[in-house]
Design an enzyme around this catalytic site. Structure first.
Site, PDB file in Angstrom:
ATOM      1  N   GLU A 110       0.801  -1.234   0.000  1.00 18.91           N
ATOM      2  CA  GLU A 110       0.000   0.000   0.000  1.00 18.91           C
ATOM      3  C   GLU A 110       0.831   1.280   0.000  1.00 18.91           C
ATOM      4  O   GLU A 110       0.666   2.128   0.881  1.00 18.91           O
ATOM      5  CB  GLU A 110      -0.972  -0.023   1.190  1.00 18.91           C
ATOM      6  CG  GLU A 110      -1.901  -1.231   1.150  1.00 18.91           C
ATOM      7  CD  GLU A 110      -2.725  -1.410   2.419  1.00 18.91           C
ATOM      8  OE1 GLU A 110      -2.969  -0.416   3.115  1.00 18.91           O
ATOM      9  OE2 GLU A 110      -3.123  -2.558   2.706  1.00 18.91           O
ATOM     10  N   ASN A 121       1.969  -4.876  -3.316  1.00 21.99           N
ATOM     11  CA  ASN A 121       0.580  -5.174  -2.975  1.00 21.99           C
ATOM     12  C   ASN A 121      -0.167  -3.867  -2.736  1.00 21.99           C
ATOM     13  O   ASN A 121       0.294  -3.028  -1.960  1.00 21.99           O
ATOM     14  CB  ASN A 121       0.595  -6.029  -1.693  1.00 21.99           C
ATOM     15  CG  ASN A 121      -0.718  -6.707  -1.395  1.00 21.99           C
ATOM     16  OD1 ASN A 121      -1.374  -7.212  -2.303  1.00 21.99           O
ATOM     17  ND2 ASN A 121      -1.110  -6.727  -0.134  1.00 21.99           N
ATOM     18  N   HIS A 137     -10.675  -5.804  -1.313  1.00 21.29           N
ATOM     19  CA  HIS A 137     -11.605  -5.761  -0.172  1.00 21.29           C
ATOM     20  C   HIS A 137     -12.852  -5.054  -0.691  1.00 21.29           C
ATOM     21  O   HIS A 137     -12.802  -3.880  -1.063  1.00 21.29           O
ATOM     22  CB  HIS A 137     -11.013  -4.945   0.981  1.00 21.29           C
ATOM     23  CG  HIS A 137      -9.817  -5.597   1.598  1.00 21.29           C
ATOM     24  ND1 HIS A 137      -9.902  -6.739   2.373  1.00 21.29           N
ATOM     25  CD2 HIS A 137      -8.505  -5.273   1.562  1.00 21.29           C
ATOM     26  CE1 HIS A 137      -8.696  -7.080   2.786  1.00 21.29           C
ATOM     27  NE2 HIS A 137      -7.823  -6.213   2.310  1.00 21.29           N
ATOM     28  N   GLU A 147      -6.144 -10.287  -1.099  1.00 23.30           N
ATOM     29  CA  GLU A 147      -6.845 -10.076   0.180  1.00 23.30           C
ATOM     30  C   GLU A 147      -8.355  -9.981  -0.042  1.00 23.30           C
ATOM     31  O   GLU A 147      -9.021  -9.095   0.506  1.00 23.30           O
ATOM     32  CB  GLU A 147      -6.341  -8.798   0.867  1.00 23.30           C
ATOM     33  CG  GLU A 147      -4.857  -8.785   1.114  1.00 23.30           C
ATOM     34  CD  GLU A 147      -4.405  -7.604   1.976  1.00 23.30           C
ATOM     35  OE1 GLU A 147      -5.251  -6.928   2.584  1.00 23.30           O
ATOM     36  OE2 GLU A 147      -3.180  -7.376   2.021  1.00 23.30           O
ATOM     37  N   ASP A 159     -12.163 -10.049   0.143  1.00 28.47           N
ATOM     38  CA  ASP A 159     -13.351 -10.311   0.971  1.00 28.47           C
ATOM     39  C   ASP A 159     -14.495  -9.437   0.468  1.00 28.47           C
ATOM     40  O   ASP A 159     -14.285  -8.384  -0.118  1.00 28.47           O
ATOM     41  CB  ASP A 159     -13.123 -10.167   2.479  1.00 28.47           C
ATOM     42  CG  ASP A 159     -12.499  -8.873   2.906  1.00 28.47           C
ATOM     43  OD1 ASP A 159     -12.546  -7.898   2.146  1.00 28.47           O
ATOM     44  OD2 ASP A 159     -11.961  -8.826   4.032  1.00 28.47           O
TER      45      ASP A 159
HETATM   46  O1  G3I Z   1      -1.764  -7.823  18.883  1.00 29.29           O
HETATM   47  C1  G3I Z   1      -2.708  -7.056  19.631  1.00 29.29           C
HETATM   48  C2  G3I Z   1      -3.128  -7.790  20.845  1.00 29.29           C
HETATM   49  O2  G3I Z   1      -2.011  -7.952  21.686  1.00 29.29           O
HETATM   50  C3  G3I Z   1      -4.251  -7.031  21.540  1.00 29.29           C
HETATM   51  O3  G3I Z   1      -4.738  -7.797  22.599  1.00 29.29           O
HETATM   52  C4  G3I Z   1      -5.397  -6.738  20.565  1.00 29.29           C
HETATM   53  C5  G3I Z   1      -6.487  -5.888  21.210  1.00 29.29           C
HETATM   54  O4  G3I Z   1      -7.251  -5.209  20.238  1.00 29.29           O
HETATM   55  O5  G3I Z   1      -4.883  -6.034  19.474  1.00 29.29           O
HETATM   56  C6  G3I Z   1      -3.928  -6.827  18.770  1.00 29.29           C
HETATM   57  O6  G3I Z   1      -3.484  -6.192  17.593  1.00 29.29           O
HETATM   58  C7  G3I Z   1      -4.442  -6.082  16.562  1.00 29.29           C
HETATM   59  C8  G3I Z   1      -4.021  -6.985  15.402  1.00 29.29           C
HETATM   60  O7  G3I Z   1      -4.851  -6.756  14.284  1.00 29.29           O
HETATM   61  C9  G3I Z   1      -4.084  -8.478  15.764  1.00 29.29           C
HETATM   62  O8  G3I Z   1      -5.385  -8.848  16.085  1.00 29.29           O
HETATM   63  C10 G3I Z   1      -4.438  -4.622  16.107  1.00 29.29           C
HETATM   64  O9  G3I Z   1      -4.975  -3.827  17.146  1.00 29.29           O
HETATM   65  C11 G3I Z   1      -5.257  -4.463  14.858  1.00 29.29           C
HETATM   66  O10 G3I Z   1      -5.088  -3.130  14.370  1.00 29.29           O
HETATM   67  C12 G3I Z   1      -4.766  -5.435  13.802  1.00 29.29           C
HETATM   68  O11 G3I Z   1      -5.578  -5.288  12.658  1.00 29.29           O
HETATM   69  C13 G3I Z   1      -5.047  -5.831  11.472  1.00 29.29           C
HETATM   70  C14 G3I Z   1      -4.864  -4.734  10.440  1.00 29.29           C
HETATM   71  O12 G3I Z   1      -4.411  -5.304   9.225  1.00 29.29           O
HETATM   72  C15 G3I Z   1      -3.851  -3.680  10.892  1.00 29.29           C
HETATM   73  O13 G3I Z   1      -3.868  -2.614  10.071  1.00 29.29           O
HETATM   74  C16 G3I Z   1      -6.013  -6.869  10.946  1.00 29.29           C
HETATM   75  O14 G3I Z   1      -6.063  -7.970  11.852  1.00 29.29           O
HETATM   76  C17 G3I Z   1      -5.578  -7.364   9.567  1.00 29.29           C
HETATM   77  O15 G3I Z   1      -6.575  -8.170   9.013  1.00 29.29           O
HETATM   78  C18 G3I Z   1      -5.359  -6.175   8.667  1.00 29.29           C
HETATM   79  O16 G3I Z   1      -4.895  -6.628   7.411  1.00 29.29           O
HETATM   80  C19 G3I Z   1      -4.625  -5.625   6.428  1.00 29.29           C
HETATM   81  C20 G3I Z   1      -3.477  -6.128   5.587  1.00 29.29           C
HETATM   82  O17 G3I Z   1      -2.379  -6.437   6.404  1.00 29.29           O
HETATM   83  C21 G3I Z   1      -3.092  -5.103   4.518  1.00 29.29           C
HETATM   84  N1  G3I Z   1      -4.242  -4.726   3.728  1.00 29.29           N
HETATM   85  C22 G3I Z   1      -5.425  -4.283   4.463  1.00 29.29           C
HETATM   86  C23 G3I Z   1      -5.813  -5.334   5.486  1.00 29.29           C
HETATM   87  C24 G3I Z   1      -7.063  -4.913   6.230  1.00 29.29           C
HETATM   88  O18 G3I Z   1      -6.831  -3.775   6.996  1.00 29.29           O
END
Ligand code: G3I
Length: 347
Positions: A162, A203, A239, A269, A271
């Site tokens: 991105e 990507n 997405h 990715e 969905d």
């Molecule tokens: O790791 C912490 C954990 O310790 C804590 O307990 C928990 C509480 O909320 O948060 C956890 O971190 C989260 C992480 O996902 C794991 O669950 C983050 O807050 C959260 O921001 C993070 O979100 C991820 C996001 O990327 C970050 O920008 C999503 O799971 C993930 O699906 C998403 O994936 C991205 C791709 O990498 C790139 N393209 C877009 C896509 C969707 O946003």
């Protein structure tokens, strides 16, 4: 009396540390492979899912649905910079290793995600003013360490994720501000040096439909190719929404723009969320059509090397259960979208 109390406190703290270390060790343990799970159908392309190690360890329904449908996996968060290098030079590969080991044991392909992105960066990197030389050093250490560790086990990497804003300009993140646009060339060259056989992708999100961003992406990768930067492909995330998804023709058109430059493409990715965007009469049918459009576009494009769905079940989707964006509902039951996508990919 005081000394005893102090001793007690010290012992208590030591016990807490031991418990934390043991818990951490358990948390980073292997992902089980259950017996008697149906194998995924044979398809014309790898079909992947973004996978989370903890859900795979603790939710048997999630694990079963993954194994019965997908032949490729992308670590959803486990390889991101903040996770693998939380402090400079100190790496934590717990979940990334667990996912790659699991993929090897179950013969799944792995897409590495992601080496350079301005989200999920550790504080030591994002909140610091860098000299170009020092940031180059940090970038080199990161990419060399991560890519070399998985040499031969990670088939392809999202090297840069991105990099563009919606208006087509490069995002003014710490990499661009410090190193200029050449940070993208550098990241690809470093990744190639660390694993010459891995396929290297750029990507991008929301570039499926014609837009200034799509044009900028084409210009960006054309420039990389002209400069001899080792890029193999472009990932289109896709997405999308059951009320407004890109058609098969739209996707084929954008893929052609990249394959014409001599690149592979993947839908990385995918969905299709429901209940969020425009009102649609039959959301699950529309969702299935959205998935089929993506699958059919990939199947019709010889250099499309795979489709990855961003998540396994709605329970753990980043779009939340309410978004209902994946192929399986909150209880792990397949939705019409699963069959539609499998059919589109020749299953
Ligand atoms: O790791 C912490 C954990 O310790 C804590 O307990 C928990 C509480 O909320 O948060 C956890 O971190 C989260 C992480 O996902 C794991 O669950 C983050 O807050 C959260 O921001 C993070 O979100 C991820 C996001 O990327 C970050 O920008 C999503 O799971 C993930 O699906 C998403 O994936 C991205 C791709 O990498 C790139 N393209 C877009 C896509 C969707 O946003």
């Amino acid at each position: 009396m005081r000394r005893r109390l102090l001793l007690l406190v010290v012992l208590l703290l030591a016990a807490l540390v031991v418990v934390a270390v043991v818990r951490r060790h358990e948390a980073a343990g292997p992902i089980p492979v259950p017996a008697n799970v149906r194998s995924p159908p044979r398809l014309t392309r790898p079909l992947g899912a973004a996978l989370d190690a903890d859900h795979a360890r603790h939710d048997p329904v999630y694990l079963r649905d993954f194994l019965s449908t997908f032949t490729s996996l992308t670590p959803e968060n486990a390889m991101k910079w903040a996770v693998v290098e939380p402090s400079r030079g100190h790496f934590d590969f717990g979940d990334a290793d667990a996912l790659v080991d699991f993929a090897q044991r179950t013969r799944r392909r792995v897409r590495g995600h992601t080496l350079v992105w301005d989200e999920q960066l550790p504080g030591w990197l994002a909140d610091h003013t860098w000299s170009p030389a020092d940031l180059t050093k940090a970038l080199a250490t990161h990419i060399q360490t991560v890519v070399a560790r998985y040499q031969g086990r990670v088939e392809s990497w999202d090297v840069v994720n991105e990099p563009l804003d919606d208006d087509g300009s490069l995002t003014r993140d710490v990499f661009l501000r410090t190193l200029g646009p050449g940070y993208i060339d550098l990241a690809f060259r470093l990744a190639h040096a660390a694993d010459p056989h891995a396929r290297l992708f750029l990507n991008e999100i929301a570039a499926e439909s014609p837009s200034p961003k799509q044009d900028a992406l084409v210009a960006l990768v054309r420039g990389l190719k002209q400069r001899g930067v080792p890029i193999d492909g472009v990932g289109l995330q896709d997405h999308t929404d059951a009320g407004d998804y890109p058609s098969q023709a739209t996707l084929e058109r954008v893929m052609r723009r990249f394959t014409a430059l001599g690149l592979d493409v993947e839908i990385t990715e995918l969905d299709v969320q429901v209940n969020r965007g425009r009102h649609v009469a039959d959301p699950l049918r529309a969702q299935a059509d959205g998935y089929a459009a993506a699958g059919s576009a990939c199947a019709a494009t010889p250099r499309c090397t795979g489709v990855t769905v961003w998540g396994v079940t709605d329970k753990w989707s980043w779009k939340q259960p309410a978004g209902a964006a994946t192929l399986f509902d909150v209880d792990g039951r397949p939705k019409p979208a699963r069959d539609a996508l499998l059919r589109a990919l020749g299953g």
